[in-house]
Design a protein around this motif. Structure first.
Motif, short mmCIF file in Angstrom:
data_model
loop_
_atom_site.label_atom_id
_atom_site.label_comp_id
_atom_site.label_asym_id
_atom_site.label_seq_id
_atom_site.Cartn_x
_atom_site.Cartn_y
_atom_site.Cartn_z
N GLU A 49 8.25 18.74 2.85
CA GLU A 49 9.34 19.19 1.97
C GLU A 49 10.61 18.37 2.19
O GLU A 49 11.47 18.30 1.32
N ARG A 50 10.71 17.79 3.38
CA ARG A 50 11.89 16.98 3.72
C ARG A 50 11.59 15.49 3.64
O ARG A 50 12.23 14.68 4.30
N ALA A 51 10.57 15.15 2.85
CA ALA A 51 10.28 13.75 2.49
C ALA A 51 9.68 12.91 3.61
O ALA A 51 9.80 11.69 3.61
N ILE A 52 9.04 13.56 4.57
CA ILE A 52 8.30 12.80 5.58
C ILE A 52 6.81 13.03 5.35
O ILE A 52 6.29 14.12 5.60
N PRO A 53 6.11 12.02 4.82
CA PRO A 53 4.67 12.17 4.59
C PRO A 53 3.91 12.42 5.89
O PRO A 53 4.27 11.88 6.94
N VAL A 54 2.87 13.25 5.79
CA VAL A 54 2.11 13.66 6.98
C VAL A 54 0.63 13.32 6.83
O VAL A 54 0.01 13.60 5.81
N VAL A 86 0.85 -1.19 0.00
CA VAL A 86 0.00 0.00 0.00
C VAL A 86 0.89 1.24 0.00
O VAL A 86 1.84 1.33 0.77
N SER A 87 0.58 2.18 -0.89
CA SER A 87 1.35 3.42 -0.99
C SER A 87 0.40 4.60 -0.93
O SER A 87 -0.82 4.43 -1.04
N ILE A 88 0.94 5.79 -0.81
CA ILE A 88 0.07 6.98 -0.80
C ILE A 88 -0.65 7.13 -2.15
O ILE A 88 -1.87 7.32 -2.16
N PRO A 89 0.04 7.01 -3.30
CA PRO A 89 -0.71 7.05 -4.57
C PRO A 89 -1.77 5.95 -4.64
O PRO A 89 -2.86 6.17 -5.19
N GLY A 90 -1.47 4.79 -4.07
CA GLY A 90 -2.44 3.70 -4.04
C GLY A 90 -3.70 4.08 -3.26
O GLY A 90 -4.82 3.72 -3.64
N PRO A 132 -7.36 11.61 0.67
CA PRO A 132 -8.37 10.81 1.39
C PRO A 132 -8.55 11.29 2.84
O PRO A 132 -7.59 11.71 3.49
N THR A 133 -9.78 11.16 3.31
CA THR A 133 -10.08 11.39 4.73
C THR A 133 -10.36 10.03 5.37
O THR A 133 -10.92 9.14 4.74
N ILE A 134 -9.96 9.90 6.63
CA ILE A 134 -10.21 8.67 7.38
C ILE A 134 -11.01 9.08 8.61
O ILE A 134 -10.52 9.86 9.44
N GLY A 135 -12.20 8.56 8.73
CA GLY A 135 -13.08 8.98 9.82
C GLY A 135 -13.06 8.04 11.00
O GLY A 135 -12.88 6.82 10.87
N ILE A 136 -13.25 8.63 12.18
CA ILE A 136 -13.57 7.87 13.39
C ILE A 136 -14.64 8.70 14.09
O ILE A 136 -14.36 9.77 14.63
N GLY A 137 -15.88 8.27 13.96
CA GLY A 137 -16.98 9.11 14.43
C GLY A 137 -17.18 10.31 13.54
O GLY A 137 -17.52 11.40 14.01
#
Ligand code: KIV
Ligand code: NA
Length: 263
Positions: free
Chosen positions: A128-133, A4-8, A198-203
């Motif tokens: 910008e420093r390659a750490i996905p958030v 699983v990747s971010i583009p995926g 994408p959004t990921i919901g919890i409640g």
């Protein structure tokens, strides 16, 4: 399955397939969830409550999250591994970067931070420093003292407008995933429709791009008070594998969350 990747994840969202996420804290459960097809494993700072027995997430340290992240990463093969940055570990962009590096080196592929406007420079600095958030808006448990308890957020017009603006802003700053916690389902839908990440919901209602639950809540083993958005997927099942598969199926076919789990 493919890793699983971010583009995926963005592709899943684009084809309208719901994304499944669960918290994981050790190698064995990470392996089980990965095998069951869960797309994202989150080393949540909820570990402070469900693993350590604290009554909030505030006592969790960077070392605690790094320890659990390394264990999860060893058990996992294909899922995307996301680690929470604990309370106090991202007060400035530089501190956030140095601490996020520790989590990435422990095996995280993305870090999650709670907050909106004040975090924009930090999200930009990390990405910008390659750490996905992954951003986290709505009920942000690290702010429990400022929020005055674990309460549904975004119920007034003003707070809903602010949340919508912050969602767009965190996307603009570089976040590639957004957790929405304990907000009205209608607001969850509006925010999701306004974004391309994408959004990921919890409640946050069934119209988010995906859902997340704390593993101990899914299995019905957390002894504390049960939030409205929690569902015990062990009910009617005879194994943990079956419960996780039932969760994945229910998220994919949009039967979870139902109205009874939503605000
Ligand atoms: O810590 C956690 O488990 C979380 C999820 C509930 C989103 O942040
Ligand atoms: Na968390």
């Amino acid at each position: 399955r493919k890793a699983v990747s971010i583009p995926g994840l963005i592709a899943l969202r684009e084809k309208g397939e719901k994304i499944t996420m669960l918290t994981a804290y050790d190698a064995s459960f990470a392996s089980l969830m990965d095998r069951c097809g869960v797309e994202i494993l989150l080393i949540g700072d909820s570990l402070g409550m469900v693993c350590q027995g604290h009554d909030s997430t505030l006592p969790v340290t960077l070392q605690d999250v790094a320890y659990h992240t390394a264990a999860v990463a060893r058990g996992n093969q294909k899922a995307l591994v996301v680690a929470d940055m604990p309370f106090g570990s991202y007060a400035t962009p530089e501190a956030a970067f140095n601490n996020a590096v520790q989590l990435v080196q422990a095996g995280a592929q993305m870090v999650k931070l709670e907050g909106g406007t004040w975090l924009l420079p930090t999200i930009k600095f990390l990405t910008e420093r390659a750490i996905p958030v992954c951003a986290h808006l709505g009920l942000t448990p690290q702010s429990v003292h400022q929020l005055g308890g674990y309460k549904v957020q975004g119920k007034t017009d003003a707070s809903a407008s602010l949340l919508k603006a912050e969602a767009l802003a965190v996307q603009e700053a570089g976040a590639t995933l957004l957790v929405l916690e304990a907000i009205p389902a209608s607001l969850g839908k509006e925010v999701t429709d306004s974004l391309h990440i994408p959004t990921i919901g919890i409640g946050a209602g069934v119209d988010c791009s995906g859902q997340v639950l704390v593993m101990h809540d899914l299995l019905g083993v957390f002894p504390g008070r049960k939030a409205r958005f929690v569902k015990n997927f062990m009910e009617g099942q005879t194994s943990i594998d079956a419960a996780v598969l039932a969760y994945v199926a229910a998220v994919k076919d949009k039967s979870f969350p139902a109205l009874e789990h939503s605000f």
